[in-house]
Design a protein around this motif. Structure first.
Motif, PDB file in Angstrom:
ATOM      1  N   GLY A  26      -3.114 -40.610  17.538  1.00  0.00           N
ATOM      2  CA  GLY A  26      -2.740 -41.736  16.705  1.00  0.00           C
ATOM      3  C   GLY A  26      -2.485 -43.025  17.453  1.00  0.00           C
ATOM      4  O   GLY A  26      -2.389 -44.089  16.843  1.00  0.00           O
ATOM      5  N   VAL A  27      -2.368 -42.965  18.788  1.00  0.00           N
ATOM      6  CA  VAL A  27      -2.148 -44.178  19.571  1.00  0.00           C
ATOM      7  C   VAL A  27      -3.503 -44.865  19.761  1.00  0.00           C
ATOM      8  O   VAL A  27      -4.441 -44.278  20.289  1.00  0.00           O
ATOM      9  CB  VAL A  27      -1.471 -43.872  20.925  1.00  0.00           C
ATOM     10  CG1 VAL A  27      -1.436 -45.115  21.814  1.00  0.00           C
ATOM     11  CG2 VAL A  27      -0.071 -43.332  20.701  1.00  0.00           C
ATOM     12  N   LYS A  28      -3.569 -46.086  19.294  1.00  0.00           N
ATOM     13  CA  LYS A  28      -4.828 -46.839  19.337  1.00  0.00           C
ATOM     14  C   LYS A  28      -4.918 -47.788  20.514  1.00  0.00           C
ATOM     15  O   LYS A  28      -6.004 -48.102  20.987  1.00  0.00           O
ATOM     16  CB  LYS A  28      -5.026 -47.621  18.034  1.00  0.00           C
ATOM     17  CG  LYS A  28      -5.056 -46.723  16.807  1.00  0.00           C
ATOM     18  CD  LYS A  28      -6.134 -45.665  16.921  1.00  0.00           C
ATOM     19  CE  LYS A  28      -6.151 -44.734  15.732  1.00  0.00           C
ATOM     20  NZ  LYS A  28      -7.096 -43.621  15.907  1.00  0.00           N
ATOM     21  N   THR A  30      -2.314 -49.631  23.979  1.00  0.00           N
ATOM     22  CA  THR A  30      -1.039 -49.812  24.675  1.00  0.00           C
ATOM     23  C   THR A  30      -1.137 -51.076  25.522  1.00  0.00           C
ATOM     24  O   THR A  30      -2.234 -51.483  25.933  1.00  0.00           O
ATOM     25  CB  THR A  30      -0.712 -48.623  25.605  1.00  0.00           C
ATOM     26  OG1 THR A  30      -1.791 -48.455  26.535  1.00  0.00           O
ATOM     27  CG2 THR A  30      -0.505 -47.342  24.826  1.00  0.00           C
ATOM     28  N   ILE A  56       3.185 -50.098  21.889  1.00  0.00           N
ATOM     29  CA  ILE A  56       2.299 -49.026  21.430  1.00  0.00           C
ATOM     30  C   ILE A  56       1.800 -49.397  20.048  1.00  0.00           C
ATOM     31  O   ILE A  56       2.601 -49.612  19.131  1.00  0.00           O
ATOM     32  CB  ILE A  56       3.043 -47.681  21.366  1.00  0.00           C
ATOM     33  CG1 ILE A  56       3.618 -47.323  22.735  1.00  0.00           C
ATOM     34  CG2 ILE A  56       2.127 -46.581  20.829  1.00  0.00           C
ATOM     35  CD1 ILE A  56       4.628 -46.189  22.692  1.00  0.00           C
ATOM     36  N   TYR A  58      -0.096 -47.934  16.948  1.00  0.00           N
ATOM     37  CA  TYR A  58      -0.428 -46.603  16.456  1.00  0.00           C
ATOM     38  C   TYR A  58      -0.789 -46.630  14.977  1.00  0.00           C
ATOM     39  O   TYR A  58      -0.389 -47.525  14.237  1.00  0.00           O
ATOM     40  CB  TYR A  58       0.721 -45.630  16.714  1.00  0.00           C
ATOM     41  CG  TYR A  58       1.996 -45.899  15.947  1.00  0.00           C
ATOM     42  CD1 TYR A  58       2.302 -45.196  14.779  1.00  0.00           C
ATOM     43  CD2 TYR A  58       2.918 -46.838  16.401  1.00  0.00           C
ATOM     44  CE1 TYR A  58       3.473 -45.438  14.082  1.00  0.00           C
ATOM     45  CE2 TYR A  58       4.104 -47.072  15.716  1.00  0.00           C
ATOM     46  CZ  TYR A  58       4.373 -46.375  14.558  1.00  0.00           C
ATOM     47  OH  TYR A  58       5.535 -46.617  13.868  1.00  0.00           O
ATOM     48  N   THR A  63       0.102 -40.472  13.199  1.00  0.00           N
ATOM     49  CA  THR A  63       1.331 -40.149  13.906  1.00  0.00           C
ATOM     50  C   THR A  63       2.459 -40.980  13.305  1.00  0.00           C
ATOM     51  O   THR A  63       2.209 -41.858  12.491  1.00  0.00           O
ATOM     52  CB  THR A  63       1.193 -40.395  15.432  1.00  0.00           C
ATOM     53  OG1 THR A  63       2.294 -39.785  16.109  1.00  0.00           O
ATOM     54  CG2 THR A  63       1.119 -41.872  15.768  1.00  0.00           C
ATOM     55  N   LEU A  68       6.391 -40.430  18.129  1.00  0.00           N
ATOM     56  CA  LEU A  68       6.353 -41.210  19.369  1.00  0.00           C
ATOM     57  C   LEU A  68       7.655 -41.050  20.139  1.00  0.00           C
ATOM     58  O   LEU A  68       7.646 -40.878  21.363  1.00  0.00           O
ATOM     59  CB  LEU A  68       6.088 -42.684  19.072  1.00  0.00           C
ATOM     60  CG  LEU A  68       4.729 -43.030  18.468  1.00  0.00           C
ATOM     61  CD1 LEU A  68       4.671 -44.508  18.129  1.00  0.00           C
ATOM     62  CD2 LEU A  68       3.582 -42.632  19.377  1.00  0.00           C
TER      63      LEU A  68
END
Length: 164
Positions: A26-28, A30, A56, A58, A63, A68
């Motif tokens: 789910g982290v797109k 950073t 972050i 997301y 998520t 997280l």
């Protein structure tokens, strides 16, 4: 359609935090930077009061903020004050930068869960701080461990299993 949100965390040197979070479901995206300090336009050499933090981005359909934070509390030692590994000082504090009441509620709940887990020798020292301007760090600090895979980090997964 992605439903993107941002979270702001600090848990020691931003290189290792970014490197581990970038691979989470789910982290797109950073970005490392400075947050919570005294000056505008901070730099690596001049960021009084700022933490080395991470932004972050997301997808909340993949998520959650709670997920997280669960990971955050597994990749650094949240019981130390102003220290992670060899890094000492307020720049390396454990902090969650709260953007709204829902995040505050989730963060307080996660701190209770972590404390009740007894996985750490001490109690969580992570501070809950109001969100302030996130200042991106210089280009040489972005994606540092991708460019230098053997570079310095004090972050690793201390516990495989989730707190949740």
């Amino acid at each position: 359609m992605e439903d993107l949100k941002k979270a702001y965390l600090a848990g020691g040197c931003f290189w290792g935090m970014e490197d581990l979070f970038r691979t989470q479901k789910g982290v797109k995206d950073t970005e490392v930077g400075y947050i919570g300090g005294e000056n505008d336009n901070p730099t690596y050499r001049n960021h009084p009061g700022h933490a080395e933090g991470i932004e972050i981005i997301y997808d909340q359909n993949e998520t959650t903020f709670k997920d997280l934070l669960d990971y955050f509390f597994r990749i650094h030692n949240p019981t130390t004050v102003d220290r992670q590994g060899n890094d000492i000082g307020s720049s390396y504090r454990s902090a969650i930068f709260i953007q709204n009441e829902e995040e505050k509620k989730v963060a307080e709940e996660m701190i209770k869960i972590v404390n009740n887990s007894n996985k750490w020798d001490g109690k969580v020292a992570t501070t809950l701080e109001p969100f302030s301007t996130f200042w991106p760090a210089e280009p040489e600090h972005q994606d540092y461990l991708v460019r230098y895979p053997n570079g310095y980090t004090c972050h690793f997964e201390r516990f495989e299993e989730s707190y949740l």
